[in-house]
Design a protein around this motif. Structure first.
Motif, mmCIF file in Angstrom:
data_model
loop_
_atom_site.group_PDB
_atom_site.id
_atom_site.type_symbol
_atom_site.label_atom_id
_atom_site.label_comp_id
_atom_site.label_asym_id
_atom_site.label_seq_id
_atom_site.Cartn_x
_atom_site.Cartn_y
_atom_site.Cartn_z
ATOM 1 N N CYS A 102 -13.631 31.549 -18.498
ATOM 2 C CA CYS A 102 -14.280 30.283 -18.172
ATOM 3 C C CYS A 102 -15.775 30.401 -18.463
ATOM 4 C CB CYS A 102 -14.029 29.973 -16.698
ATOM 5 S SG CYS A 102 -15.367 29.147 -15.868
ATOM 6 N N CYS A 111 -11.834 31.110 -11.101
ATOM 7 C CA CYS A 111 -12.995 30.564 -10.391
ATOM 8 C C CYS A 111 -12.570 29.576 -9.314
ATOM 9 C CB CYS A 111 -13.998 29.940 -11.363
ATOM 10 S SG CYS A 111 -13.311 28.734 -12.489
ATOM 11 N N HIS A 166 -18.172 28.654 -17.457
ATOM 12 C CA HIS A 166 -19.064 28.296 -16.352
ATOM 13 C C HIS A 166 -19.289 29.444 -15.389
ATOM 14 C CE1 HIS A 166 -17.390 24.076 -17.267
ATOM 15 N NE2 HIS A 166 -18.495 24.279 -17.943
ATOM 16 N N HIS A 167 -18.304 30.313 -15.250
ATOM 17 C CA HIS A 167 -18.435 31.403 -14.275
ATOM 18 C C HIS A 167 -18.200 32.789 -14.883
ATOM 19 C CE1 HIS A 167 -17.179 27.764 -11.985
ATOM 20 N NE2 HIS A 167 -18.141 28.170 -11.180
HETATM 21 ZN ZN LIG Z 1 -15.070 28.467 -13.863
#
Ligand SMILES: [Zn+2]
Length: 251
Positions: free
Chosen positions: A141, A212, A143-144
């Motif tokens: 991912c 996440c 974003h994380h």
């Molecule tokens: Zn994420």
């Protein structure tokens, strides 16, 4: 030599969303004669981010060893920022292992769809739906930087050309082994197949669990995220889409 490298401005990869948007826009012009509806709805979602163009790539100036070395330094910093002693025995080689691991998790950047599909596109007078279900997928991912994993199912309606079946899994591998969001991954797979064999229609469904979500935040252990992209007749013709979805759910 070292100095020149250190002082060089990093040139990043092209924003994958821009690249995807451009491809989808191009595909919108190549329409099946039977299609009446407007494709603009697909394209519109991507328009706002199409502002800035960046030069593509490369980190080619750094060798793989040099990249691992750089990454190891960063991981060492992360470990000490966490309050752990990077010099204690169990962590001594962790930065290097972590560096090699993340290199593997993102190895899709080094692979090109064209190379993989080389020799795998065949002329065939087959116009029935081809479906490959439950291709395993592991991604990160963006974003994380934690994993999300799941299954990809692909169906397409050939138009005089078919793709070697194992290549569908290779396409999934190339795009999933990058920093990703599930929605983009789904579209990229559909676009790659469309570009490779110009089928009458393509459908891609991705079902994934995001660490996440599972390990932090809402901690929903069994939640799955499902995304789909339909192009061509699978998007425009309800009957074809229905056939695709029925075959997909036929377990
Ligand atoms: Zn994420």
């Amino acid at each position: 030599m070292e100095e020149r490298r250190n002082s060089q401005t990093l040139i990043y990869r092209t924003d994958p969303n821009l690249e995807l948007e451009e491809k989808l826009r191009r595909l919108a012009f190549v329409r099946h004669p039977s299609i009446q509806n407007d494709h603009d709805s697909v394209i519109a979602d991507y328009r706002p981010i199409a502002k800035r163009r960046m030069e593509s790539i490369t980190f080619d100036e750094l060798t793989e060893e040099e990249i691992v070395e750089q990454l190891s330094k960063h991981y060492k910093g992360i470990i000490s920022n966490l309050g752990e002693d990077p010099a204690r025995q169990g962590l001594l080689r962790t930065p290097e292992r972590a560096a090699k691991a993340i290199m593997f998790f993102t190895k899709g950047y080094k692979e090109k769809i064209e190379d993989v599909l080389n020799d795998a596109v065949f002329d065939e007078d087959h116009d029935e739906m081809v479906i490959v279900k439950d291709i395993e997928m592991f991604s990160l991912c963006e974003h994380h930087l934690v994993p999300f994993m799941g299954k990809v199912s692909i169906g397409y309606l050939p138009n005089k050309r078919i793709l070697g079946l194992s290549k569908l899994a290779r396409i999934v591998e190339i795009y999933s082994r990058r920093l990703q969001v599930q929605e983009r991954l789904t579209k990229q797979i559909a676009v790659a197949i469309t570009e490779a064999v110009q089928p009458t229609g393509v459908g891609v469904v991705v079902e994934a669990t995001h660490m996440c979500m599972v390990m932090r935040g809402v901690q929903k252990l069994n939640s799955k995220t499902v995304t789909s992209t339909m192009l061509g007749v699978l998007r425009e013709d309800p009957k074809s889409r229905e056939e695709f979805l029925t075959l997909m759910n036929n377990r």
